[in-house]
Design a protein around this motif. Structure first.
Motif, short mmCIF file in Angstrom:
data_model
loop_
_atom_site.label_atom_id
_atom_site.label_comp_id
_atom_site.label_asym_id
_atom_site.label_seq_id
_atom_site.Cartn_x
_atom_site.Cartn_y
_atom_site.Cartn_z
N VAL A 84 -8.32 -18.27 3.48
CA VAL A 84 -7.32 -17.24 3.70
C VAL A 84 -7.30 -16.87 5.18
CG1 VAL A 84 -8.91 -15.35 3.20
CG2 VAL A 84 -6.47 -15.01 2.84
N GLN A 85 -6.18 -16.40 5.66
CA GLN A 85 -6.07 -16.00 7.05
C GLN A 85 -6.61 -14.59 7.25
OE1 GLN A 85 -1.92 -16.52 8.14
NE2 GLN A 85 -2.31 -18.61 8.82
N THR A 86 -6.97 -14.29 8.48
CA THR A 86 -7.41 -12.94 8.82
C THR A 86 -6.37 -11.92 8.38
OG1 THR A 86 -8.73 -13.70 10.71
CG2 THR A 86 -8.01 -11.41 10.73
N GLY A 87 -6.85 -10.86 7.75
CA GLY A 87 -5.96 -9.83 7.24
C GLY A 87 -5.52 -10.05 5.81
N GLY A 88 -5.82 -11.21 5.27
CA GLY A 88 -5.42 -11.53 3.91
C GLY A 88 -6.34 -10.92 2.86
N SER A 89 -6.04 -11.22 1.61
CA SER A 89 -6.78 -10.67 0.48
C SER A 89 -7.18 -11.76 -0.49
CB SER A 89 -5.93 -9.64 -0.27
OG SER A 89 -5.59 -8.54 0.54
N LEU A 90 -8.27 -11.53 -1.18
CA LEU A 90 -8.71 -12.39 -2.27
C LEU A 90 -9.34 -11.51 -3.33
CD1 LEU A 90 -10.54 -15.40 -0.53
CD2 LEU A 90 -8.40 -15.50 -1.81
N ARG A 91 -9.30 -11.98 -4.56
CA ARG A 91 -10.03 -11.32 -5.64
C ARG A 91 -10.98 -12.33 -6.27
NH1 ARG A 91 -8.02 -8.61 -11.32
NH2 ARG A 91 -7.79 -10.81 -11.88
N LEU A 92 -12.25 -12.01 -6.18
CA LEU A 92 -13.27 -12.84 -6.81
C LEU A 92 -13.57 -12.32 -8.20
CD1 LEU A 92 -15.81 -13.25 -3.85
CD2 LEU A 92 -13.72 -14.56 -4.34
N SER A 93 -13.87 -13.24 -9.09
CA SER A 93 -14.23 -12.89 -10.46
C SER A 93 -15.64 -13.38 -10.77
CB SER A 93 -13.26 -13.53 -11.46
OG SER A 93 -11.94 -13.10 -11.24
N CYS A 94 -16.32 -12.62 -11.59
CA CYS A 94 -17.65 -13.00 -12.08
C CYS A 94 -17.63 -12.81 -13.59
CB CYS A 94 -18.72 -12.15 -11.42
SG CYS A 94 -20.39 -12.37 -12.10
N ALA A 95 -17.49 -13.91 -14.31
CA ALA A 95 -17.46 -13.87 -15.77
C ALA A 95 -18.88 -13.96 -16.31
CB ALA A 95 -16.61 -15.00 -16.31
N ALA A 96 -19.27 -12.98 -17.10
CA ALA A 96 -20.64 -12.91 -17.61
C ALA A 96 -20.68 -13.27 -19.09
CB ALA A 96 -21.22 -11.52 -17.40
N SER A 97 -21.72 -13.95 -19.49
CA SER A 97 -21.97 -14.23 -20.90
C SER A 97 -23.46 -14.06 -21.16
CB SER A 97 -21.52 -15.64 -21.27
OG SER A 97 -22.20 -16.60 -20.51
N GLY A 98 -23.79 -13.87 -22.43
CA GLY A 98 -25.19 -13.66 -22.79
C GLY A 98 -25.54 -12.18 -22.91
N PHE A 99 -24.64 -11.32 -22.50
CA PHE A 99 -24.77 -9.89 -22.73
C PHE A 99 -23.34 -9.32 -22.70
CE2 PHE A 99 -24.04 -7.87 -18.53
CZ PHE A 99 -24.09 -8.97 -17.70
N THR A 100 -23.17 -8.13 -23.23
CA THR A 100 -21.83 -7.56 -23.29
C THR A 100 -21.78 -6.25 -22.52
OG1 THR A 100 -22.35 -6.44 -25.37
CG2 THR A 100 -21.32 -8.60 -25.52
N PHE A 101 -20.72 -6.07 -21.78
CA PHE A 101 -20.57 -4.88 -20.97
C PHE A 101 -20.53 -3.62 -21.83
CE2 PHE A 101 -20.47 -7.72 -17.80
CZ PHE A 101 -19.47 -7.72 -16.83
N ASP A 102 -19.96 -3.73 -23.02
CA ASP A 102 -19.83 -2.56 -23.87
C ASP A 102 -21.16 -2.08 -24.42
OD1 ASP A 102 -16.61 -3.48 -25.30
OD2 ASP A 102 -17.11 -2.08 -23.69
N ASP A 103 -22.06 -3.02 -24.66
CA ASP A 103 -23.29 -2.69 -25.39
C ASP A 103 -24.53 -2.61 -24.51
OD1 ASP A 103 -22.22 -4.80 -28.14
OD2 ASP A 103 -21.83 -2.67 -27.73
N LEU A 130 -14.36 -8.55 -7.46
CA LEU A 130 -14.51 -8.04 -6.11
C LEU A 130 -13.18 -8.26 -5.41
CD1 LEU A 130 -16.53 -6.75 -4.10
CD2 LEU A 130 -16.91 -9.07 -3.21
N GLN A 131 -12.43 -7.19 -5.24
CA GLN A 131 -11.17 -7.25 -4.52
C GLN A 131 -11.47 -7.10 -3.04
OE1 GLN A 131 -7.91 -7.73 -5.64
NE2 GLN A 131 -7.42 -7.83 -3.45
N MET A 132 -11.05 -8.08 -2.26
CA MET A 132 -11.35 -8.08 -0.84
C MET A 132 -10.04 -8.05 -0.07
SD MET A 132 -14.45 -10.87 -0.76
CE MET A 132 -13.36 -12.27 -1.04
N ASN A 133 -9.83 -6.99 0.68
CA ASN A 133 -8.63 -6.82 1.49
C ASN A 133 -8.98 -6.80 2.96
OD1 ASN A 133 -7.13 -6.50 -0.92
ND2 ASN A 133 -7.48 -4.29 -0.91
N SER A 134 -7.97 -6.98 3.79
CA SER A 134 -8.15 -6.96 5.25
C SER A 134 -9.31 -7.85 5.67
CB SER A 134 -8.39 -5.52 5.73
OG SER A 134 -7.33 -4.68 5.35
N LEU A 135 -9.30 -9.05 5.17
CA LEU A 135 -10.42 -9.96 5.42
C LEU A 135 -10.53 -10.33 6.89
CD1 LEU A 135 -10.10 -12.08 2.19
CD2 LEU A 135 -12.17 -10.91 2.94
N LYS A 136 -11.77 -10.51 7.31
CA LYS A 136 -12.09 -10.86 8.69
C LYS A 136 -12.87 -12.18 8.69
CE LYS A 136 -12.75 -5.93 9.67
NZ LYS A 136 -13.71 -4.91 10.19
#
Length: 135
Positions: free
Chosen positions: A12-31, A83-89
């Motif tokens: 991505v260019q300087t000033g751009g944005s990306l959203r990273l994802s981390c998909a988890a398994s083996g445990f549940t966020f609710d519990d 992880l939402q990343m804005n104004s990237l450097k």
């Protein structure tokens, strides 16, 4: 078995944005009571904590250089942390890893704070996703 899978890295260019994802398994966020951290390893440097979230108190924490630009969030329905990343450097370039620790059985929960940016508190790691910010 806990597994973490990151995705979303890109060039991505300087000033751009990306959203990273981390998909988890083996445990549940609710519990489960857990903490998840995002780390990055820049070329030639050691891996360093960027942001963390603890389900124990719902708080989030960021290293100073990304505060105001990055946002960590979670989606319980998808068992995924973002992880939402804005104004990237260019200095944000690196391999980004997510890591998790389950608070069950621990004498004290891992909370969102400076401790949450330390590698040693985490038991599980993803394989990483490359983020490159061009100048």
């Amino acid at each position: 078995e806990v597994q973490l899978v990151e995705s979303g890295g890109n060039l991505v260019q300087t000033g751009g944005s990306l959203r990273l994802s981390c998909a988890a398994s083996g445990f549940t966020f609710d519990d489960d009571d857990y903490a998840i951290g995002w780390f990055r390893q820049a070329p030639g440097k050691e891996r360093a904590g960027v942001s963390c979230f603890s389900s124990n108190d719902g708080r989030k924490y960021y290293r100073g250089s990304v505060e105001g630009r990055f946002t960590i969030s979670s989606d319980n329905a998808k068992n995924t942390v973002y992880l939402q990343m804005n104004s990237l450097k260019p200095e944000d370039t690196g391999v980004y890893y997510c890591a998790a620790v389950l608070n069950r059985g621990r004498p004290a929960p891992v909370l969102a704070g400076p401790l949450g940016l330390m590698e040693y508190v985490y038991d599980y790691w993803g394989q990483g996703t490359q983020v490159t910010v061009s100048s």
